[in-house]
Design a protein around this motif. Structure first.
Motif, PDB file in Angstrom:
ATOM      1  N   TYR A   1       2.951  25.513 -96.348  1.00  0.00           N
ATOM      2  CA  TYR A   1       2.841  25.882 -94.930  1.00  0.00           C
ATOM      3  C   TYR A   1       4.206  25.732 -94.272  1.00  0.00           C
ATOM      4  O   TYR A   1       4.758  24.629 -94.213  1.00  0.00           O
ATOM      5  N   HIS A   2       4.712  26.846 -93.809  1.00  0.00           N
ATOM      6  CA  HIS A   2       6.046  26.872 -93.203  1.00  0.00           C
ATOM      7  C   HIS A   2       5.876  26.977 -91.686  1.00  0.00           C
ATOM      8  O   HIS A   2       5.460  28.011 -91.176  1.00  0.00           O
ATOM      9  N   LEU A   3       6.169  25.879 -91.001  1.00  0.00           N
ATOM     10  CA  LEU A   3       6.025  25.827 -89.543  1.00  0.00           C
ATOM     11  C   LEU A   3       7.371  26.137 -88.914  1.00  0.00           C
ATOM     12  O   LEU A   3       8.342  25.416 -89.130  1.00  0.00           O
ATOM     13  N   LYS A   4       7.422  27.221 -88.154  1.00  0.00           N
ATOM     14  CA  LYS A   4       8.668  27.610 -87.483  1.00  0.00           C
ATOM     15  C   LYS A   4       8.387  27.596 -85.982  1.00  0.00           C
ATOM     16  O   LYS A   4       7.782  28.521 -85.444  1.00  0.00           O
ATOM     17  N   ILE A   5       8.799  26.511 -85.341  1.00  0.00           N
ATOM     18  CA  ILE A   5       8.488  26.323 -83.922  1.00  0.00           C
ATOM     19  C   ILE A   5       9.653  26.815 -83.085  1.00  0.00           C
ATOM     20  O   ILE A   5      10.792  26.381 -83.279  1.00  0.00           O
ATOM     21  N   CYS A   6       9.360  27.707 -82.163  1.00  0.00           N
ATOM     22  CA  CYS A   6      10.404  28.221 -81.274  1.00  0.00           C
ATOM     23  C   CYS A   6      10.793  27.132 -80.283  1.00  0.00           C
ATOM     24  O   CYS A   6       9.933  26.517 -79.654  1.00  0.00           O
ATOM     25  N   THR A   7      12.104  26.916 -80.157  1.00  0.00           N
ATOM     26  CA  THR A   7      12.593  25.949 -79.165  1.00  0.00           C
ATOM     27  C   THR A   7      13.564  26.637 -78.205  1.00  0.00           C
ATOM     28  O   THR A   7      14.387  25.983 -77.585  1.00  0.00           O
TER      29      THR A   7
ATOM     30  N   ALA B   1       8.118  22.614 -76.107  1.00  0.00           N
ATOM     31  CA  ALA B   1       8.250  22.811 -77.557  1.00  0.00           C
ATOM     32  C   ALA B   1       8.926  21.622 -78.245  1.00  0.00           C
ATOM     33  O   ALA B   1       8.551  21.255 -79.360  1.00  0.00           O
ATOM     34  N   GLU B   2       9.907  21.045 -77.581  1.00  0.00           N
ATOM     35  CA  GLU B   2      10.629  19.961 -78.250  1.00  0.00           C
ATOM     36  C   GLU B   2       9.739  18.735 -78.483  1.00  0.00           C
ATOM     37  O   GLU B   2       9.878  18.038 -79.484  1.00  0.00           O
ATOM     38  N   GLY B   3       8.798  18.521 -77.575  1.00  0.00           N
ATOM     39  CA  GLY B   3       7.838  17.438 -77.781  1.00  0.00           C
ATOM     40  C   GLY B   3       6.927  17.721 -78.962  1.00  0.00           C
ATOM     41  O   GLY B   3       6.560  16.810 -79.716  1.00  0.00           O
ATOM     42  N   VAL B   4       6.588  18.997 -79.136  1.00  0.00           N
ATOM     43  CA  VAL B   4       5.738  19.383 -80.273  1.00  0.00           C
ATOM     44  C   VAL B   4       6.517  19.192 -81.576  1.00  0.00           C
ATOM     45  O   VAL B   4       5.978  18.685 -82.570  1.00  0.00           O
ATOM     46  N   VAL B   5       7.786  19.567 -81.560  1.00  0.00           N
ATOM     47  CA  VAL B   5       8.619  19.386 -82.758  1.00  0.00           C
ATOM     48  C   VAL B   5       8.722  17.894 -83.097  1.00  0.00           C
ATOM     49  O   VAL B   5       8.527  17.495 -84.249  1.00  0.00           O
ATOM     50  N   ALA B   6       8.999  17.093 -82.081  1.00  0.00           N
ATOM     51  CA  ALA B   6       9.125  15.640 -82.310  1.00  0.00           C
ATOM     52  C   ALA B   6       7.819  15.071 -82.861  1.00  0.00           C
ATOM     53  O   ALA B   6       7.815  14.223 -83.762  1.00  0.00           O
ATOM     54  N   HIS B   7       6.697  15.557 -82.339  1.00  0.00           N
ATOM     55  CA  HIS B   7       5.390  15.106 -82.821  1.00  0.00           C
ATOM     56  C   HIS B   7       5.212  15.475 -84.302  1.00  0.00           C
ATOM     57  O   HIS B   7       4.738  14.656 -85.099  1.00  0.00           O
ATOM     58  N   CYS B   8       5.598  16.694 -84.654  1.00  0.00           N
ATOM     59  CA  CYS B   8       5.471  17.135 -86.053  1.00  0.00           C
ATOM     60  C   CYS B   8       6.358  16.291 -86.958  1.00  0.00           C
ATOM     61  O   CYS B   8       5.946  15.908 -88.060  1.00  0.00           O
ATOM     62  N   GLU B   9       7.578  16.011 -86.511  1.00  0.00           N
ATOM     63  CA  GLU B   9       8.483  15.202 -87.332  1.00  0.00           C
ATOM     64  C   GLU B   9       7.851  13.837 -87.622  1.00  0.00           C
ATOM     65  O   GLU B   9       7.874  13.358 -88.747  1.00  0.00           O
ATOM     66  N   LYS B  10       7.275  13.249 -86.577  1.00  0.00           N
ATOM     67  CA  LYS B  10       6.669  11.921 -86.734  1.00  0.00           C
ATOM     68  C   LYS B  10       5.429  12.001 -87.624  1.00  0.00           C
ATOM     69  O   LYS B  10       5.265  11.211 -88.559  1.00  0.00           O
ATOM     70  N   LYS B  11       4.585  12.978 -87.352  1.00  0.00           N
ATOM     71  CA  LYS B  11       3.317  13.097 -88.078  1.00  0.00           C
ATOM     72  C   LYS B  11       3.529  13.434 -89.559  1.00  0.00           C
ATOM     73  O   LYS B  11       2.840  12.914 -90.430  1.00  0.00           O
ATOM     74  N   LEU B  12       4.488  14.344 -89.819  1.00  0.00           N
ATOM     75  CA  LEU B  12       4.711  14.787 -91.198  1.00  0.00           C
ATOM     76  C   LEU B  12       5.720  13.895 -91.932  1.00  0.00           C
ATOM     77  O   LEU B  12       5.864  13.993 -93.155  1.00  0.00           O
TER      78      LEU B  12
ATOM     79  N   GLY C   1       5.585  34.798 -73.347  1.00  0.00           N
ATOM     80  CA  GLY C   1       4.476  34.769 -72.388  1.00  0.00           C
ATOM     81  C   GLY C   1       3.388  33.790 -72.766  1.00  0.00           C
ATOM     82  O   GLY C   1       2.545  33.431 -71.937  1.00  0.00           O
ATOM     83  N   THR C   2       3.375  33.374 -74.020  1.00  0.00           N
ATOM     84  CA  THR C   2       2.375  32.413 -74.486  1.00  0.00           C
ATOM     85  C   THR C   2       3.077  31.206 -75.118  1.00  0.00           C
ATOM     86  O   THR C   2       2.625  30.637 -76.093  1.00  0.00           O
ATOM     87  N   ALA C   3       4.224  30.864 -74.518  1.00  0.00           N
ATOM     88  CA  ALA C   3       5.020  29.730 -74.996  1.00  0.00           C
ATOM     89  C   ALA C   3       4.279  28.408 -74.768  1.00  0.00           C
ATOM     90  O   ALA C   3       3.490  28.317 -73.833  1.00  0.00           O
ATOM     91  N   PRO C   4       4.583  27.419 -75.598  1.00  0.00           N
ATOM     92  CA  PRO C   4       5.421  27.436 -76.800  1.00  0.00           C
ATOM     93  C   PRO C   4       4.708  28.136 -77.968  1.00  0.00           C
ATOM     94  O   PRO C   4       3.485  28.040 -78.100  1.00  0.00           O
ATOM     95  N   ALA C   5       5.506  28.783 -78.793  1.00  0.00           N
ATOM     96  CA  ALA C   5       4.946  29.546 -79.909  1.00  0.00           C
ATOM     97  C   ALA C   5       5.551  29.078 -81.229  1.00  0.00           C
ATOM     98  O   ALA C   5       6.653  28.539 -81.257  1.00  0.00           O
ATOM     99  N   MET C   6       4.797  29.301 -82.295  1.00  0.00           N
ATOM    100  CA  MET C   6       5.352  29.051 -83.630  1.00  0.00           C
ATOM    101  C   MET C   6       4.788  30.076 -84.596  1.00  0.00           C
ATOM    102  O   MET C   6       3.762  30.712 -84.324  1.00  0.00           O
ATOM    103  N   MET C   7       5.500  30.257 -85.685  1.00  0.00           N
ATOM    104  CA  MET C   7       4.991  31.034 -86.810  1.00  0.00           C
ATOM    105  C   MET C   7       4.498  30.020 -87.834  1.00  0.00           C
ATOM    106  O   MET C   7       5.224  29.079 -88.186  1.00  0.00           O
ATOM    107  N   LEU C   8       3.281  30.212 -88.276  1.00  0.00           N
ATOM    108  CA  LEU C   8       2.729  29.422 -89.374  1.00  0.00           C
ATOM    109  C   LEU C   8       2.644  30.405 -90.538  1.00  0.00           C
ATOM    110  O   LEU C   8       1.777  31.281 -90.532  1.00  0.00           O
ATOM    111  N   ASN C   9       3.561  30.326 -91.451  1.00  0.00           N
ATOM    112  CA  ASN C   9       3.789  31.369 -92.453  1.00  0.00           C
ATOM    113  C   ASN C   9       3.978  32.697 -91.712  1.00  0.00           C
ATOM    114  O   ASN C   9       4.904  32.814 -90.948  1.00  0.00           O
ATOM    115  N   ASN C  10       3.078  33.660 -91.858  1.00  0.00           N
ATOM    116  CA  ASN C  10       3.283  34.947 -91.174  1.00  0.00           C
ATOM    117  C   ASN C  10       2.409  35.109 -89.939  1.00  0.00           C
ATOM    118  O   ASN C  10       2.323  36.210 -89.381  1.00  0.00           O
TER     119      ASN C  10
END
Ligand code: FES
Length: 158
Positions: free
Chosen positions: A79-85, A94-105, A130-139
């Motif tokens: 699973y490739h998580l690409k979070i837009c910042t 978004a940066e809080g979501v990234v920080a959360h992922c770093e801690k969780k994973l 328009g629907t920020a924050p967004a990420m790609m989870l694989n495709n």
């Protein structure tokens, strides 16, 4: 004789696409996509095989592949998580979501978990401001991210 790095299916797909393009070089981006879909990333052998098929030097293939962040030049997790910042996503947390992922994973941005399950990247604008924050989870797109929504998404991945 060594085993080809790309499958017969890859070459059949390219043959089918060829008539739609003015020349083989124009097939480079679709070829990179097809190879990555098949292998999960673009190892040097695949870069070489694509160059050989298209008729350009592998360095030219790599140069194009390295320009676009959607191509993986090193192995990524299942699973490739690409979070837009970028701006819109950053303004909406978004940066809080990234920080959360770093801690969780237990990994930093750019890393893959030891079990090869998750890779975490930060990404430039994904065109979903328009629907920020967004990420790609694989495709696939995941939008309106929050820490809670990210937890729900991660819980469904096995
Ligand atoms: S700024 Fe994040 S999708 Fe555009």
């Amino acid at each position: 004789m060594s085993t080809p790095v790309l499958s017969e299916k890859f070459y059949a797909q390219m043959k089918k696409l060829e008539p739609r393009y003015p020349n083989k070089v124009a097939l480079l981006l679709p070829a990179l996509h097809a190879a990555q879909d098949e292998l999960g990333w673009l190892p040097p052998a695949a870069i070489g095989a694509i160059g050989e098929y298209i008729g350009i030097h592998p360095a030219q293939v790599k140069e194009v592949a390295s320009f676009y962040t959607m191509y993986n030049l090193k192995p990524v997790g299942k699973y490739h998580l690409k979070i837009c910042t970028n701006v819109a996503c950053a303004l909406r947390g978004a940066e809080g979501v990234v920080a959360h992922c770093e801690k969780k994973l237990g990994i930093k941005v750019g890393e893959t978990t030891p079990d090869k399950k998750f890779t975490l990247y930060e990404e430039e604008c994904l065109g979903a401001c328009g629907t920020a924050p967004a990420m790609m989870l694989n495709n696939d797109y995941v939008e309106n991210l929050t820490v809670q929504k990210m937890d729900e998404v991660l819980a469904k991945l096995n």
